[in-house]
Design a protein around this motif. Structure first.
Motif, PDB file in Angstrom:
ATOM      1  N   MET A   1       0.836  -1.204   0.000  1.00  0.00           N
ATOM      2  CA  MET A   1       0.000   0.000   0.000  1.00  0.00           C
ATOM      3  C   MET A   1       0.879   1.266   0.000  1.00  0.00           C
ATOM      4  SD  MET A   1      -2.888  -1.225  -0.423  1.00  0.00           S
ATOM      5  CE  MET A   1      -4.100   0.078  -0.254  1.00  0.00           C
ATOM      6  N   GLN A   2       2.050   1.169   0.614  1.00  0.00           N
ATOM      7  CA  GLN A   2       2.974   2.331   0.603  1.00  0.00           C
ATOM      8  C   GLN A   2       3.400   2.650  -0.825  1.00  0.00           C
ATOM      9  OE1 GLN A   2       3.041  -0.147   2.721  1.00  0.00           O
ATOM     10  NE2 GLN A   2       4.135   0.327   4.615  1.00  0.00           N
ATOM     11  N   GLU A   3       3.720   1.592  -1.582  1.00  0.00           N
ATOM     12  CA  GLU A   3       4.159   1.802  -2.970  1.00  0.00           C
ATOM     13  C   GLU A   3       2.999   2.344  -3.818  1.00  0.00           C
ATOM     14  OE1 GLU A   3       6.886   2.028  -4.465  1.00  0.00           O
ATOM     15  OE2 GLU A   3       6.393   1.739  -6.586  1.00  0.00           O
ATOM     16  N   LEU A   4       1.795   1.878  -3.531  1.00  0.00           N
ATOM     17  CA  LEU A   4       0.627   2.380  -4.267  1.00  0.00           C
ATOM     18  C   LEU A   4       0.480   3.892  -4.037  1.00  0.00           C
ATOM     19  CD1 LEU A   4      -1.856   1.656  -6.016  1.00  0.00           C
ATOM     20  CD2 LEU A   4      -3.159   1.513  -3.900  1.00  0.00           C
ATOM     21  N   GLU A   5       0.613   4.317  -2.794  1.00  0.00           N
ATOM     22  CA  GLU A   5       0.490   5.744  -2.472  1.00  0.00           C
ATOM     23  C   GLU A   5       1.590   6.537  -3.195  1.00  0.00           C
ATOM     24  OE1 GLU A   5       0.677   6.669   1.682  1.00  0.00           O
ATOM     25  OE2 GLU A   5       0.262   8.802   1.335  1.00  0.00           O
ATOM     26  N   ARG A   6       2.812   5.983  -3.186  1.00  0.00           N
ATOM     27  CA  ARG A   6       3.929   6.658  -3.838  1.00  0.00           C
ATOM     28  C   ARG A   6       3.646   6.840  -5.343  1.00  0.00           C
ATOM     29  NH1 ARG A   6       8.340   6.281  -6.485  1.00  0.00           N
ATOM     30  NH2 ARG A   6       7.997   4.145  -7.154  1.00  0.00           N
ATOM     31  N   ARG A   7       3.105   5.808  -5.968  1.00  0.00           N
ATOM     32  CA  ARG A   7       2.836   5.900  -7.405  1.00  0.00           C
ATOM     33  C   ARG A   7       1.706   6.885  -7.701  1.00  0.00           C
ATOM     34  NH1 ARG A   7       3.263  -0.477  -9.062  1.00  0.00           N
ATOM     35  NH2 ARG A   7       5.410  -0.729  -8.356  1.00  0.00           N
ATOM     36  N   LEU A   8       0.694   6.894  -6.832  1.00  0.00           N
ATOM     37  CA  LEU A   8      -0.414   7.836  -7.050  1.00  0.00           C
ATOM     38  C   LEU A   8       0.088   9.277  -6.991  1.00  0.00           C
ATOM     39  CD1 LEU A   8      -3.434   6.353  -5.054  1.00  0.00           C
ATOM     40  CD2 LEU A   8      -3.335   6.836  -7.501  1.00  0.00           C
ATOM     41  N   ARG A   9       0.965   9.538  -6.026  1.00  0.00           N
ATOM     42  CA  ARG A   9       1.515  10.896  -5.905  1.00  0.00           C
ATOM     43  C   ARG A   9       2.473  11.201  -7.049  1.00  0.00           C
ATOM     44  NH1 ARG A   9      -0.234  12.884  -1.439  1.00  0.00           N
ATOM     45  NH2 ARG A   9      -0.655  11.504   0.312  1.00  0.00           N
ATOM     46  N   GLY A  10       3.269  10.206  -7.432  1.00  0.00           N
ATOM     47  CA  GLY A  10       4.272  10.384  -8.482  1.00  0.00           C
ATOM     48  C   GLY A  10       3.655  10.732  -9.817  1.00  0.00           C
ATOM     49  N   ARG A  11       2.422  10.283 -10.030  1.00  0.00           N
ATOM     50  CA  ARG A  11       1.778  10.518 -11.325  1.00  0.00           C
ATOM     51  C   ARG A  11       1.493  12.007 -11.539  1.00  0.00           C
ATOM     52  NH1 ARG A  11      -3.031   6.576 -12.629  1.00  0.00           N
ATOM     53  NH2 ARG A  11      -4.071   7.790 -11.044  1.00  0.00           N
ATOM     54  N   ALA A  12       1.274  12.715 -10.438  1.00  0.00           N
ATOM     55  CA  ALA A  12       1.149  14.180 -10.458  1.00  0.00           C
ATOM     56  C   ALA A  12       0.072  14.715 -11.405  1.00  0.00           C
ATOM     57  CB  ALA A  12       2.501  14.823 -10.809  1.00  0.00           C
ATOM     58  N   SER A  13      -0.844  13.823 -11.817  1.00  0.00           N
ATOM     59  CA  SER A  13      -1.906  14.322 -12.703  1.00  0.00           C
ATOM     60  C   SER A  13      -3.181  14.609 -11.910  1.00  0.00           C
ATOM     61  CB  SER A  13      -2.186  13.307 -13.809  1.00  0.00           C
ATOM     62  OG  SER A  13      -2.562  12.080 -13.246  1.00  0.00           O
ATOM     63  N   GLU A  14      -3.120  14.384 -10.599  1.00  0.00           N
ATOM     64  CA  GLU A  14      -4.321  14.505  -9.778  1.00  0.00           C
ATOM     65  C   GLU A  14      -4.107  15.563  -8.704  1.00  0.00           C
ATOM     66  OE1 GLU A  14      -6.707  11.867 -10.127  1.00  0.00           O
ATOM     67  OE2 GLU A  14      -5.485  11.010 -11.715  1.00  0.00           O
ATOM     68  N   THR A  15      -5.205  16.115  -8.223  1.00  0.00           N
ATOM     69  CA  THR A  15      -5.118  17.005  -7.068  1.00  0.00           C
ATOM     70  C   THR A  15      -4.868  16.150  -5.830  1.00  0.00           C
ATOM     71  OG1 THR A  15      -7.458  16.788  -6.629  1.00  0.00           O
ATOM     72  CG2 THR A  15      -6.793  18.580  -8.109  1.00  0.00           C
ATOM     73  N   GLU A  16      -4.396  16.769  -4.751  1.00  0.00           N
ATOM     74  CA  GLU A  16      -4.160  16.046  -3.495  1.00  0.00           C
ATOM     75  C   GLU A  16      -5.455  15.368  -3.030  1.00  0.00           C
ATOM     76  OE1 GLU A  16      -1.574  15.159  -1.887  1.00  0.00           O
ATOM     77  OE2 GLU A  16      -2.557  14.422  -0.057  1.00  0.00           O
ATOM     78  N   ASP A  17      -6.560  16.077  -3.214  1.00  0.00           N
ATOM     79  CA  ASP A  17      -7.849  15.546  -2.794  1.00  0.00           C
ATOM     80  C   ASP A  17      -8.183  14.262  -3.570  1.00  0.00           C
ATOM     81  OD1 ASP A  17     -10.324  15.729  -1.383  1.00  0.00           O
ATOM     82  OD2 ASP A  17     -11.253  16.243  -3.316  1.00  0.00           O
ATOM     83  N   ALA A  18      -7.923  14.281  -4.873  1.00  0.00           N
ATOM     84  CA  ALA A  18      -8.212  13.095  -5.694  1.00  0.00           C
ATOM     85  C   ALA A  18      -7.298  11.932  -5.303  1.00  0.00           C
ATOM     86  CB  ALA A  18      -8.045  13.427  -7.173  1.00  0.00           C
ATOM     87  N   VAL A  19      -6.029  12.231  -5.000  1.00  0.00           N
ATOM     88  CA  VAL A  19      -5.087  11.185  -4.564  1.00  0.00           C
ATOM     89  C   VAL A  19      -5.614  10.529  -3.290  1.00  0.00           C
ATOM     90  CG1 VAL A  19      -2.772  10.740  -3.634  1.00  0.00           C
ATOM     91  CG2 VAL A  19      -3.034  12.179  -5.660  1.00  0.00           C
ATOM     92  N   GLN A  20      -6.018  11.359  -2.336  1.00  0.00           N
ATOM     93  CA  GLN A  20      -6.532  10.848  -1.050  1.00  0.00           C
ATOM     94  C   GLN A  20      -7.749   9.947  -1.276  1.00  0.00           C
ATOM     95  OE1 GLN A  20      -5.536  11.460   2.102  1.00  0.00           O
ATOM     96  NE2 GLN A  20      -3.986  13.057   1.839  1.00  0.00           N
ATOM     97  N   ARG A  21      -8.651  10.406  -2.149  1.00  0.00           N
ATOM     98  CA  ARG A  21      -9.880   9.653  -2.390  1.00  0.00           C
ATOM     99  C   ARG A  21      -9.564   8.310  -3.044  1.00  0.00           C
ATOM    100  NH1 ARG A  21     -13.353  12.016  -6.187  1.00  0.00           N
ATOM    101  NH2 ARG A  21     -12.003  13.827  -6.122  1.00  0.00           N
ATOM    102  N   ARG A  22      -8.703   8.334  -4.047  1.00  0.00           N
ATOM    103  CA  ARG A  22      -8.362   7.108  -4.762  1.00  0.00           C
ATOM    104  C   ARG A  22      -7.656   6.111  -3.843  1.00  0.00           C
ATOM    105  NH1 ARG A  22      -8.152   7.541 -10.766  1.00  0.00           N
ATOM    106  NH2 ARG A  22      -9.480   9.292 -11.186  1.00  0.00           N
TER     107      ARG A  22
END
Ligand code: ADP
Ligand code: 5GP
Length: 210
Positions: free
Chosen positions: A131-152
């Motif tokens: 799950m840590q790596e999943l979070e890292r990849r979601l943030r790394g993609r940088a195509s989403e707002t912080e809010d969208a990252v949190q929700r996903r």
């Protein structure tokens, strides 16, 4: 409905950020005879996305019109937006000579609907190594707002809960080995007895010594 002979219907699902888009791209490069199923969505396009290539972008009213008209093989609400696979998309692919099948990048709700309607669909679920790596990849993609990252991230756990709907679980730790798993499954599925039976039967019909 069945996917007929060697025309493969491949469902690829994963929690957002696990690497489905990356792996789908690799699969399409390796097997150009496969086609990507372009879904309809009410989500706004991301900067890099092209209408008609990544998605058919439509508003909610148009999407609901299509639902009412029975245009979708499956559809679902994901992250507050509507997504659906049109029947026409599959019919178009089947009509293309040499087309080896389709790849559906859809969520578990769509996977469940397609599996209940199509007999021999191959459904794969991509897991992140942690799950840590999943979070890292979601943030790394940088195509989403912080809010969208949190929700996903929050719904990822809920998506993984549905792993039992799928035929194969691919772990995307190292991209090369994940792609190897994916490719091996495609190769093996193509060689399944029921897909090759028409060839065996044809050989039997003409298999007389001349
Ligand atoms: P999804 O389509 O499932 O949301 P993406 O394919 O967009 O996921 O991948 C999310 C991010 O993780 C992207 O920045 C991608 O480059 C990166 N990524 C994908 N696979 C790996 C991997 N095996 N190792 C490291 N990063 C990866
Ligand atoms: P994204 O907005 O990141 O492109 O996709 C969000 C989620 O919607 C992903 O899990 C993706 O697989 C899913 N999705 C995309 N198209 C479809 C579709 O046609 N049907 C369903 N059920 N899900 C879809």
């Amino acid at each position: 409905m069945s996917s007929h002979g060697e025309f493969l219907l491949i469902v690829l699902s994963s929690p957002s950020g696990a690497g489905k888009t990356t792996l789908t791209r690799l699969l399409l490069e390796r097997y150009p005879e496969l086609r990507f199923s372009v879904s309809h969505t009410t989500r706004a396009p991301r900067a890099s996305e092209v209408d008609g290539r990544d998605y058919h972008f439509v508003d909610r009213a148009r999407f609901l019109e299509l639902v009412a008209a029975g245009a979708f093989l499956e559809w679902a609400e994901v992250h507050d937006n509507l997504y659906g696979t049109s029947v026409a998309e599959i019919e178009r692919a089947r009509a293309v000579p040499g087309c080896g099948g389709m790849i559906f990048d859809i969520d578990y709700q769509g996977a469940r609907q397609i599996k209940s309607k199509v007999a021999d669909v191959v459904a794969m679920f991509i897991l992140p190594p942690s799950m840590q790596e999943l979070e890292r990849r979601l943030r790394g993609r940088a195509s989403e707002t912080e809010d969208a990252v949190q929700r996903r991230f929050a719904v990822a756990q809920g998506e993984i809960e549905h792993y039992a709907l799928f035929d194969y679980l691919i772990v995307n730790s190292n991209l090369d080995s994940a792609f190897d798993e994916l490719r091996s499954i495609v190769v093996a599925e193509r060689a399944r007895r029921q897909r090759r039976a028409p060839l065996a039967e044809a050989l039997l019909r003409i298999g007389r010594l001349t």
